[in-house]
Design a protein around this motif. Structure first.
Motif, PDB file in Angstrom:
ATOM      1  N   LEU A  71       0.841  -1.205   0.000  1.00  0.00           N
ATOM      2  CA  LEU A  71       0.000   0.000   0.000  1.00  0.00           C
ATOM      3  C   LEU A  71       0.873   1.251   0.000  1.00  0.00           C
ATOM      4  O   LEU A  71       2.075   1.189   0.259  1.00  0.00           O
ATOM      5  CB  LEU A  71      -0.914  -0.001   1.231  1.00  0.00           C
ATOM      6  N   ALA A 111     -10.528 -12.293   4.783  1.00  0.00           N
ATOM      7  CA  ALA A 111      -9.846 -11.562   3.714  1.00  0.00           C
ATOM      8  C   ALA A 111      -8.776 -12.408   3.019  1.00  0.00           C
ATOM      9  O   ALA A 111      -8.560 -12.285   1.817  1.00  0.00           O
ATOM     10  CB  ALA A 111      -9.215 -10.288   4.268  1.00  0.00           C
ATOM     11  N   SER A 147      -4.383  -9.194  -0.169  1.00  0.00           N
ATOM     12  CA  SER A 147      -4.281  -8.063  -1.085  1.00  0.00           C
ATOM     13  C   SER A 147      -5.512  -7.181  -0.888  1.00  0.00           C
ATOM     14  O   SER A 147      -6.587  -7.463  -1.420  1.00  0.00           O
ATOM     15  CB  SER A 147      -4.198  -8.572  -2.533  1.00  0.00           C
ATOM     16  N   PHE A 148      -5.355  -6.137  -0.071  1.00  0.00           N
ATOM     17  CA  PHE A 148      -6.491  -5.233   0.190  1.00  0.00           C
ATOM     18  C   PHE A 148      -6.707  -4.319  -1.011  1.00  0.00           C
ATOM     19  O   PHE A 148      -5.738  -3.840  -1.612  1.00  0.00           O
ATOM     20  CB  PHE A 148      -6.220  -4.403   1.450  1.00  0.00           C
ATOM     21  N   GLU A 149      -7.959  -4.071  -1.327  1.00  0.00           N
ATOM     22  CA  GLU A 149      -8.262  -3.245  -2.508  1.00  0.00           C
ATOM     23  C   GLU A 149      -7.888  -1.782  -2.297  1.00  0.00           C
ATOM     24  O   GLU A 149      -7.678  -1.049  -3.252  1.00  0.00           O
ATOM     25  CB  GLU A 149      -9.739  -3.363  -2.888  1.00  0.00           C
ATOM     26  N   SER A 150      -7.811  -1.392  -1.030  1.00  0.00           N
ATOM     27  CA  SER A 150      -7.413  -0.007  -0.737  1.00  0.00           C
ATOM     28  C   SER A 150      -6.895   0.088   0.692  1.00  0.00           C
ATOM     29  O   SER A 150      -7.112  -0.812   1.510  1.00  0.00           O
ATOM     30  CB  SER A 150      -8.609   0.943  -0.890  1.00  0.00           C
ATOM     31  N   ALA A 153      -9.777  -0.002   3.046  1.00  0.00           N
ATOM     32  CA  ALA A 153     -10.285  -1.358   3.306  1.00  0.00           C
ATOM     33  C   ALA A 153      -9.452  -2.037   4.389  1.00  0.00           C
ATOM     34  O   ALA A 153      -9.986  -2.774   5.230  1.00  0.00           O
ATOM     35  CB  ALA A 153     -10.264  -2.184   2.024  1.00  0.00           C
TER      36      ALA A 153
END
Length: 376
Positions: A71, A111, A147-150, A153
């Motif tokens: 990120l 997640a 793998s977080f989308e943002s 998140a």
């Protein structure tokens, strides 16, 4: 617009006045004395109260975690307070990234899609607790990649960083507009990484004079000096348990209290672990304090504060019969229980009472607020 007064909902940014080590080189413990200014805070405290400190996380830990998740540190996120901050700032100042609980693990399992985590969550409680101990969010990110989308998140599954409570080690009458703490730095190694208690290492490693820390006063009405200054007091506080008793003796001197003061203190070695040695030496030389000290590792057989209580049982019983209030501060799991057992033993031996009568005597002390504990 009226500004909310400083307190729990609006912590005061207290300037750090000084940070010094109370334990010496080679000590098995690391104890620090830290002083904050409360000038302009409008916050008042009484000897016996605690100070809540909201820690900041280690910048290096936040950087490594952000990198591991792929990120951007500059991504804008919402803080638990509903404000906007960069991901880096939010992870340092607002979110808990050093503790993993069951709720967070459940979100991480969902997640990551990890069957191993799902099995842990639905399996043996002891195995789950063993897994959670000493783990932080970086461990999860390393062992169970997500793998977080943002950035938003990611922070949405975290809980806010919580304040830690510390017994105040100063009297407001001795140090106007200041508050002092006596803190043990917690350090350990888990999964080949050096770690530490988030708040204790924040104060020991990352705070220096001129920095500020977010604080508020936590009232502790169940740990108070006797209203009558002629009442003698007995204080049992090994290690950092000495903290509120420094507040007590300072307050007693500032108020001109005439009652006797007796401190039972303990630590591993006299040479490296004599917290507040200069202050205590002066108090005892001036006849203001009776001091009994247990250096647990200065001889072959370990000696603790409870052993000293039994050794000095005859004198201790006289103080109790003279109306003394009895205080204990420190570790609840072992020390406080051992001290309580020693108190019963002293009352039985020197008060010539049966175990049942000694228990009644102690119950009466508690009822009349002559036996108070600040244990954790």
């Amino acid at each position: 617009m009226t500004t909310e007064p400083y307190g729990k909902k609006n912590p005061f940014p207290a300037p750090v006045l000084s940070v010094k080590h109370l334990t010496g080189e080679g000590s098995p413990k690391e104890t620090i004395h830290i002083e904050y200014s409360l000038d302009g805070a409008g916050m008042v405290y009484i000897a016996g109260d605690a100070l809540a400190v909201i820690p900041a996380n280690d910048h290096a830990l936040a950087d490594t975690l952000i990198s591991k998740l792929g990120l951007s540190p500059d991504a804008q996120v919402t803080t638990p307070e509903g404000e906007t901050a960069s991901l880096k700032d939010a992870l340092v100042n607002n979110y808990d990234i050093t503790n993993v609980n069951k709720a967070l693990l459940a979100k991480w399992a969902a997640a990551s899609g990890s069957q191993e985590l799902e099995a842990l969550l639905n399996g043996d409680k002891e195995a789950l607790n063993n897994f959670l101990w000493g783990r932080d969010v970086l461990d999860l990110a390393t062992e169970y990649p997500v793998s977080f989308e943002s950035a938003e998140a990611f922070v949405s599954i975290l809980k806010k960083i919580m304040p830690r409570l510390y017994s105040i080690a100063s009297s407001p009458n001795a140090h106007p507009e200041e508050v002092h703490l006596c803190v043990g730095a917690v350090r350990y190694t888990a999964r080949d990484r050096k770690r530490g208690g988030v708040c204790s290492t924040y104060m020991a490693d990352r705070l220096q004079p001129g920095h500020t820390a977010r604080v508020f006063v936590h009232t502790n009405k169940n740990f108070r000096l006797p209203e009558d200054g002629n009442t003698p007091i007995i204080m049992v506080g090994p290690g950092t348990g000495i903290a509120p008793f420094r507040a007590f003796w300072e307050e007693r001197i500032a108020s001109g209290a005439k009652g006797g003061n007796w401190l039972f203190f303990g630590n591993p070695y006299k040479a490296t672990d004599f917290c507040y040695e200069d202050e205590l030496a002066k108090l005892t030389a001036d006849g203001r304090l009776k001091l009994s000290v247990a250096w647990s590792r200065d001889q072959e057989k370990k000696v603790y504060v409870q052993h000293l209580m039994v050794q000095e049982g005859e004198e201790l019983w006289k103080w109790l019969e003279n109306g003394a209030c009895f205080y204990v501060c420190g570790d609840a799991s072992r020390m406080a229980k051992d001290v309580d057992a020693a108190l019963h033993e002293v009352i039985q031996t020197w008060g010539r009472k049966s175990p049942e009568e000694a228990a009644e005597y102690v119950a009466d002390m508690k009822e009349h607020r002559r036996y108070q504990r600040d244990v954790y």
